[in-house]
Write an enzyme that holds these catalytic residues in place. Sequence first.
Site, mmCIF file in Angstrom:
data_model
loop_
_atom_site.group_PDB
_atom_site.id
_atom_site.type_symbol
_atom_site.label_atom_id
_atom_site.label_comp_id
_atom_site.label_asym_id
_atom_site.label_seq_id
_atom_site.Cartn_x
_atom_site.Cartn_y
_atom_site.Cartn_z
ATOM 1 N N ARG A 286 -5.641 4.557 5.298
ATOM 2 C CA ARG A 286 -4.354 4.189 4.905
ATOM 3 C C ARG A 286 -3.300 4.418 5.969
ATOM 4 O O ARG A 286 -2.112 4.008 6.012
ATOM 5 C CB ARG A 286 -3.827 4.876 3.576
ATOM 6 C CG ARG A 286 -3.651 4.600 2.319
ATOM 7 C CD ARG A 286 -3.899 5.699 1.437
ATOM 8 N NE ARG A 286 -2.778 5.262 0.391
ATOM 9 C CZ ARG A 286 -3.284 5.198 -0.907
ATOM 10 N NH1 ARG A 286 -4.624 5.326 -1.232
ATOM 11 N NH2 ARG A 286 -2.569 4.919 -2.019
ATOM 12 N N ARG B 5 -0.436 0.800 -16.768
ATOM 13 C CA ARG B 5 -1.943 1.419 -16.493
ATOM 14 C C ARG B 5 -2.058 2.736 -17.269
ATOM 15 O O ARG B 5 -1.195 3.756 -17.132
ATOM 16 C CB ARG B 5 -2.197 1.578 -15.241
ATOM 17 C CG ARG B 5 -3.270 2.428 -14.922
ATOM 18 C CD ARG B 5 -3.814 2.518 -13.358
ATOM 19 N NE ARG B 5 -2.726 2.964 -12.358
ATOM 20 C CZ ARG B 5 -2.666 2.775 -10.961
ATOM 21 N NH1 ARG B 5 -3.880 2.109 -10.472
ATOM 22 N NH2 ARG B 5 -1.929 3.314 -10.279
ATOM 23 N N ARG C 96 -0.960 8.075 -14.970
ATOM 24 C CA ARG C 96 -0.793 9.096 -13.785
ATOM 25 C C ARG C 96 0.573 9.555 -13.777
ATOM 26 O O ARG C 96 1.390 8.837 -13.753
ATOM 27 C CB ARG C 96 -1.296 8.111 -12.784
ATOM 28 C CG ARG C 96 -2.735 8.409 -12.380
ATOM 29 C CD ARG C 96 -3.198 7.193 -11.340
ATOM 30 N NE ARG C 96 -2.532 7.106 -10.201
ATOM 31 C CZ ARG C 96 -2.871 6.274 -9.233
ATOM 32 N NH1 ARG C 96 -4.031 5.404 -9.216
ATOM 33 N NH2 ARG C 96 -2.035 6.181 -8.200
ATOM 34 N N LYS D 15 -7.644 -2.306 -6.403
ATOM 35 C CA LYS D 15 -8.696 -1.664 -5.626
ATOM 36 C C LYS D 15 -9.742 -0.740 -6.680
ATOM 37 O O LYS D 15 -10.757 -0.892 -6.497
ATOM 38 C CB LYS D 15 -8.037 -0.679 -4.525
ATOM 39 C CG LYS D 15 -7.205 -1.493 -3.646
ATOM 40 C CD LYS D 15 -6.448 -0.495 -2.676
ATOM 41 C CE LYS D 15 -5.577 0.731 -3.293
ATOM 42 N NZ LYS D 15 -4.251 -0.014 -3.888
ATOM 43 N N ARG E 22 5.694 4.526 -3.025
ATOM 44 C CA ARG E 22 4.598 4.216 -2.764
ATOM 45 C C ARG E 22 4.596 2.943 -2.217
ATOM 46 O O ARG E 22 3.783 2.740 -0.823
ATOM 47 C CB ARG E 22 3.802 4.183 -4.030
ATOM 48 C CG ARG E 22 3.123 5.528 -4.333
ATOM 49 C CD ARG E 22 2.903 5.665 -5.833
ATOM 50 N NE ARG E 22 1.831 5.004 -6.346
ATOM 51 C CZ ARG E 22 1.265 4.449 -7.296
ATOM 52 N NH1 ARG E 22 2.064 4.793 -8.531
ATOM 53 N NH2 ARG E 22 0.221 3.561 -7.551
HETATM 54 P P1 AP5 Z 1 -5.925 -0.520 -10.194
HETATM 55 O O1 AP5 Z 1 -7.132 -1.412 -9.890
HETATM 56 O O2 AP5 Z 1 -5.997 0.616 -10.908
HETATM 57 O O3 AP5 Z 1 -4.844 -0.808 -8.802
HETATM 58 P P2 AP5 Z 1 -5.094 -0.094 -7.674
HETATM 59 O O4 AP5 Z 1 -5.237 -1.198 -6.513
HETATM 60 O O5 AP5 Z 1 -6.102 0.856 -7.410
HETATM 61 O O6 AP5 Z 1 -3.805 0.591 -7.430
HETATM 62 P P3 AP5 Z 1 -3.346 2.220 -7.270
HETATM 63 O O7 AP5 Z 1 -2.069 2.532 -7.789
HETATM 64 O O8 AP5 Z 1 -4.478 3.045 -7.672
HETATM 65 O O9 AP5 Z 1 -3.394 2.451 -5.600
HETATM 66 P P4 AP5 Z 1 -2.693 3.479 -5.037
HETATM 67 O O10 AP5 Z 1 -3.235 3.224 -3.625
HETATM 68 O O11 AP5 Z 1 -1.170 3.705 -5.128
HETATM 69 O O12 AP5 Z 1 -3.277 4.910 -5.491
HETATM 70 P P5 AP5 Z 1 -4.428 5.761 -5.129
HETATM 71 O O13 AP5 Z 1 -4.799 6.418 -6.334
HETATM 72 O O14 AP5 Z 1 -5.297 5.214 -4.243
HETATM 73 O O15 AP5 Z 1 -5.056 -1.863 -11.149
HETATM 74 C C1 AP5 Z 1 -3.547 -1.469 -11.685
HETATM 75 C C2 AP5 Z 1 -3.649 -1.826 -12.924
HETATM 76 O O16 AP5 Z 1 -3.541 -3.137 -13.152
HETATM 77 C C3 AP5 Z 1 -4.687 -1.255 -13.889
HETATM 78 O O17 AP5 Z 1 -3.928 -0.998 -15.234
HETATM 79 C C4 AP5 Z 1 -5.542 -2.563 -13.942
HETATM 80 O O18 AP5 Z 1 -6.152 -2.593 -15.443
HETATM 81 C C5 AP5 Z 1 -4.782 -3.701 -13.922
HETATM 82 N N1 AP5 Z 1 -5.399 -5.018 -13.062
HETATM 83 C C6 AP5 Z 1 -6.134 -4.886 -12.066
HETATM 84 N N2 AP5 Z 1 -6.334 -6.015 -11.677
HETATM 85 C C7 AP5 Z 1 -5.942 -6.832 -12.526
HETATM 86 C C8 AP5 Z 1 -5.748 -8.380 -12.801
HETATM 87 N N3 AP5 Z 1 -6.400 -9.181 -11.832
HETATM 88 N N4 AP5 Z 1 -4.968 -8.955 -13.755
HETATM 89 C C9 AP5 Z 1 -4.616 -8.199 -14.593
HETATM 90 N N5 AP5 Z 1 -4.354 -6.584 -14.719
HETATM 91 C C10 AP5 Z 1 -5.205 -6.190 -13.617
HETATM 92 O O19 AP5 Z 1 -3.584 6.945 -4.132
HETATM 93 C C11 AP5 Z 1 -2.555 7.684 -4.970
HETATM 94 C C12 AP5 Z 1 -1.983 8.865 -4.088
HETATM 95 O O20 AP5 Z 1 -3.097 9.571 -3.396
HETATM 96 C C13 AP5 Z 1 -1.417 7.938 -2.920
HETATM 97 O O21 AP5 Z 1 0.167 7.941 -3.259
HETATM 98 C C14 AP5 Z 1 -1.283 9.486 -1.813
HETATM 99 O O22 AP5 Z 1 -0.324 10.296 -2.183
HETATM 100 C C15 AP5 Z 1 -2.741 9.762 -2.179
HETATM 101 N N6 AP5 Z 1 -3.935 9.417 -1.366
HETATM 102 C C16 AP5 Z 1 -4.748 8.551 -1.763
HETATM 103 N N7 AP5 Z 1 -5.603 8.207 -0.540
HETATM 104 C C17 AP5 Z 1 -4.857 8.579 0.508
HETATM 105 C C18 AP5 Z 1 -5.147 8.326 1.945
HETATM 106 N N8 AP5 Z 1 -6.230 7.641 2.230
HETATM 107 N N9 AP5 Z 1 -4.372 9.043 2.559
HETATM 108 C C19 AP5 Z 1 -3.205 9.765 2.432
HETATM 109 N N10 AP5 Z 1 -2.966 9.892 1.089
HETATM 110 C C20 AP5 Z 1 -3.853 9.232 0.104
HETATM 111 MG MG MG Z 2 -6.309 2.989 -7.446
#
Ligand code: AP5
Ligand code: MG
Length: 222
Positions: free
Chosen positions: A97, A134, A165, A22, A176
Amino acid sequence: MADITFNSPALVILLGPPGAGKGTHAPSLGSHLLIPHISTGDLFRQNICNRTTIGIKAKGFMDYGRLVPDEIVLEMLFARLKQEDCKRGAVLDGVPRTLIQARAIDREFSKTHKLNVILLTLDESLLVERICGRVACKQCGRPYHRKYDPPKNELCACGGTLVQRVDDSEEVLKQRLEIYRRQTEPLIEYYKPILQEIDGNQPKQEVFRNIIKNFTLEPIHA
Ligand code: AP5
Ligand code: MG
């Protein structure tokens, strides 16, 4: 195929488990569609860094892989979406979410905005490697991967420092993922009529090509 008309604003929602891509694709998709991208995770991390009230509240949930309460998320998101740069809409990364968040976004925006939903899928076998390899920019949030997308000179393209992170450990990832299954996966059914599924297991460039195939861009009429 979703038409993005700039005279009718669009919200493009990126759904998918941790590590699906994402945050990797939201900024480029935003640039492609000429709309900003908003990551609620990045907004919370900025708030934590700046020690704001939102940041202090969110940290206790994020560090343990739990969701931040809906009312905090929605207040922060709606305030961001009211800003001038979002007048044609935005790409949403990591929000909604929960069903409560999805219904609130519908209530607030479905009459004025076209909603598009992209689900990025990821095989469970790739999860740990994606998340534990990551590193992300402390300044702009851009994610890199030690193996698949290594940073040059240990710095982000914007010059920012790269950090791992706090929630990117195998232990927190389990939590998660469990929360994703319980609270976020029901959104797949909720958005079924407007949802496009993209295989996130493919190389990054191919995933992006498949994402943008879903959009036709209409010219901007002033
Ligand atoms: P990356 O693109 O960083 O993954 P992502 O889908 O963004 O995954 P996240 O871990 O960021 O999602 P998340 O939902 O757990 O965290 P968020 O910050 O939203 O890719 C991951 C890795 O893979 C990278 O190293 C990248 O380079 C690599 N990669 C990507 N595509 C690739 C490919 N095709 N091939 C090879 N490698 C690849 O949320 C964090 C926390 O915030 C949550 O746990 C919660 O506590 C809070 N939060 C955020 N939003 C909300 C909400 N709406 N409601 C409640 N709590 C929330
Ligand atoms: Mg992310």
